[in-house]
Design a protein around this motif. Structure first.
Motif: not given
Length: 150
Positions: A83-102
């Motif tokens: 959930x914190x990564x989801x929030x961080x992705x919103x904050x960083x939108x346009x500046x960085x991409x947060x991705x997941x790799x299983x």
């Protein structure tokens, strides 16, 4: 702590139900889920990478910072930080991409070649090159690392 865990469990269950509904409406989604051994789609704001598109996504991102959350389905800390990564992705939108790799069986070879030994491991890339690596579900340390490289 109990109420936090209960709330997190409810949020994860709701998200899982939404994903199941989405998969049920798309033949392509069912085929992809089978190919990835039942792996869930990434939450809103996060993109799920596989061995098939990992390198191409890093190169397409160019100079934009890419944060790759290397996780496993069974990792408790991975689920708690989500959930914190989801929030961080919103904050960083346009500046960085947060991705997941299983780091599951489908992606296992790439995970090994990336040096993933602990989940979660965060890999930071810029211009297709790894610029940093961090292990553990420490959101404040991750934020500092992102600010240093963004």
């Amino acid at each position: 702590m109990q109420s936090y865990k209960a709330g997190l469990s409810q949020a994860l269950a709701k998200h899982e139900d939404q994903l199941k509904a989405q998969r049920g409406t798309s033949e392509g989604a069912r085929a992809r889920a089978t190919a990835l051994e039942g792996e869930a789609e990434a939450p809103a704001g996060l993109r799920e990478l596989t061995k098939d598109d990992f390198d191409s996504f890093l190169h397409e991102a160019g100079g934009t910072l890419v944060i790759v959350d290397c996780y496993t389905d069974w990792c408790g800390p991975c689920k708690l930080i989500l959930p914190q990564l989801v929030d961080l992705a919103k904050e960083l939108e346009g500046r960085a991409h947060i991705t997941k790799f299983n780091c599951n069986k489908y992606n296992k070879e790439l995970g090994i070649s990336l040096g993933i030994k602990v989940a979660p491991t965060f890999l930071l890339y810029k211009n297709g090159e790894q610029v940093a690596m961090m292990t553990g579900a420490k959101i404040d340390a991750l934020r500092e690392l992102i600010e240093k490289h963004a």
